[in-house]
Motif scaffolding. Sequence first.
Motif, PDB file in Angstrom:
ATOM      1  N   LEU A   7      -5.397   0.607  -4.005  1.00 44.67           N
ATOM      2  CA  LEU A   7      -4.117  -0.104  -4.096  1.00 44.67           C
ATOM      3  C   LEU A   7      -4.364  -1.596  -3.876  1.00 44.67           C
ATOM      4  O   LEU A   7      -4.955  -1.996  -2.872  1.00 44.67           O
ATOM      5  CB  LEU A   7      -3.137   0.425  -3.041  1.00 44.67           C
ATOM      6  CG  LEU A   7      -1.844  -0.367  -2.819  1.00 44.67           C
ATOM      7  CD1 LEU A   7      -1.025  -0.463  -4.103  1.00 44.67           C
ATOM      8  CD2 LEU A   7      -1.016   0.282  -1.704  1.00 44.67           C
ATOM      9  N   VAL A  38      -7.167  -0.270   0.333  1.00 43.98           N
ATOM     10  CA  VAL A  38      -6.032  -1.168   0.111  1.00 43.98           C
ATOM     11  C   VAL A  38      -6.492  -2.597   0.389  1.00 43.98           C
ATOM     12  O   VAL A  38      -7.110  -2.872   1.413  1.00 43.98           O
ATOM     13  CB  VAL A  38      -4.839  -0.835   1.034  1.00 43.98           C
ATOM     14  CG1 VAL A  38      -3.699  -1.829   0.810  1.00 43.98           C
ATOM     15  CG2 VAL A  38      -4.361   0.592   0.819  1.00 43.98           C
ATOM     16  N   THR A  67      -2.049  -1.928  -9.130  1.00 38.69           N
ATOM     17  CA  THR A  67      -1.526  -3.163  -8.546  1.00 38.69           C
ATOM     18  C   THR A  67      -0.015  -3.072  -8.401  1.00 38.69           C
ATOM     19  O   THR A  67       0.689  -2.717  -9.356  1.00 38.69           O
ATOM     20  CB  THR A  67      -1.869  -4.374  -9.426  1.00 38.69           C
ATOM     21  OG1 THR A  67      -3.276  -4.435  -9.609  1.00 38.69           O
ATOM     22  CG2 THR A  67      -1.373  -5.666  -8.793  1.00 38.69           C
ATOM     23  N   VAL A  68       0.472  -3.392  -7.219  1.00 39.78           N
ATOM     24  CA  VAL A  68       1.908  -3.439  -6.969  1.00 39.78           C
ATOM     25  C   VAL A  68       2.280  -4.870  -6.610  1.00 39.78           C
ATOM     26  O   VAL A  68       1.756  -5.418  -5.630  1.00 39.78           O
ATOM     27  CB  VAL A  68       2.321  -2.488  -5.826  1.00 39.78           C
ATOM     28  CG1 VAL A  68       3.811  -2.670  -5.494  1.00 39.78           C
ATOM     29  CG2 VAL A  68       2.036  -1.044  -6.203  1.00 39.78           C
ATOM     30  N   TYR A 248       3.206   2.508  -6.058  1.00 43.64           N
ATOM     31  CA  TYR A 248       1.809   2.847  -6.323  1.00 43.64           C
ATOM     32  C   TYR A 248       1.709   4.188  -7.055  1.00 43.64           C
ATOM     33  O   TYR A 248       1.000   4.309  -8.059  1.00 43.64           O
ATOM     34  CB  TYR A 248       1.033   2.891  -5.003  1.00 43.64           C
ATOM     35  CG  TYR A 248      -0.307   3.590  -5.074  1.00 43.64           C
ATOM     36  CD1 TYR A 248      -1.438   2.936  -5.533  1.00 43.64           C
ATOM     37  CD2 TYR A 248      -0.432   4.930  -4.680  1.00 43.64           C
ATOM     38  CE1 TYR A 248      -2.666   3.583  -5.596  1.00 43.64           C
ATOM     39  CE2 TYR A 248      -1.649   5.583  -4.739  1.00 43.64           C
ATOM     40  CZ  TYR A 248      -2.759   4.906  -5.200  1.00 43.64           C
ATOM     41  OH  TYR A 248      -3.978   5.552  -5.278  1.00 43.64           O
TER      42      TYR A 248
END
Length: 310
Positions: A7, A38, A67-68, A248
Motif C-alpha cells: 500500500l 505500507v 496507491t491510495v 486499497y
Amino acid sequence: MTTPPALLIAGHGTRDDAGAEAFRDFVRQLQLRSDMPVEGGFIELSAPPLGEAVAGLVARGVQRFATVPLMLVSAGHAKGDIPAALAREKERHPGISYTYGRPLGPHPALLGVLERRLDDALGSSGRSPGDRADVTVLLVGRGSTDPDANAEVFKAARLLWEGRGYAGVETAFVSLAAPDVPSGLDRCAALGARRIVVLPYFLFTGILPDRVRQQTEGWAAAHPEVEVRSADVIGPEPELLGLVLERYEEAVKGDLRMNCDSCVYRIALPGFEDKVGLPQQPHFHPDDDGHHGPGHGHHHHGGHSHSHAH
C-alpha cells in the motif's frame, strides 16, 4: 498463497510541520494495522517525497502496490499530479506494477466523523436533531481551479445536512474558489442564521485550516450578534484508517468507481475548455534525488482511464 500488493499512500504536502507530521504518523498507524508493506510520501512541499516512498517499497522487494490518494476530492493532484508521479516511478523502477485507487470522498464514515466534530464544537447543546434546529453549518473546503472538485464539496455539504437536523449546511472555500469564508458566513447570516459552526473539510491540521479559523474569528468579531464556533479537522480517526484500507481493497480488486462525467481534463466545461487532454507531469520535489528530471513522466489525461492498472 499470493502475496498481497503493498500500500502506497500519496499525500499533497504542506508547509506546516504539524500537518506533515500528522500524515507521517497516520502512515505509521497504517503500518501497525496492516499485514502488507505500507509507505507514504508527498507530491510536493513535505518530506518524504513520493519517489522515496516507492524506492523504499522496491528496496523491500515489493513489485506490486496499490496507491491510495489521501485526499477528500478528485482535484488536479488526484487526477493528474499523482498519476504522473507514478508513471515517472515506473520509469525509474521498470519492474514495478501498480493500481490506483480513488480519493476518499464524502464517505458515510467520514460524514459521521464530521458530525462528531460538530457535536464537539457545540458541546451539550447540539447532540440531537432537536438541539440542532437553529444551527447552521458552514463546510469549508480547500478550493480548486477544478469545478468538479469544488462540486464534490457541495455534495458533501448536502449529505451532511440530510437527516441530521441542522438548519442548513452551506459551503465555502479557503482558496482558489468562491465563496470565500467571510462570504460564506455573510450568506449564512443573510439566511437568518444566529448560530453558526464553521467546519473545515480537511483531514489534518495545516496552514489552510488555520486560515479558516483565523478568518472565522475575524468575521465573528465584526458580527457579535451571531454566535460563531469553529470545529476541528477530521483527524486520524479509526474511520479514516478503515476507509483508506477500503480504498486499497477496491484498487486491488479492480473495483474502481471513478466518475469522469464532469472531469475537467475530459469534458469541455464552460471556461475550462483549454484543459481537455492537457498533458500532466509530476510536481518537482526538492527532496527527490531520482535520476529523472521534472520534465519526464508526462501523463496525458485525455487518453487515460482513471481505473486501470500499470
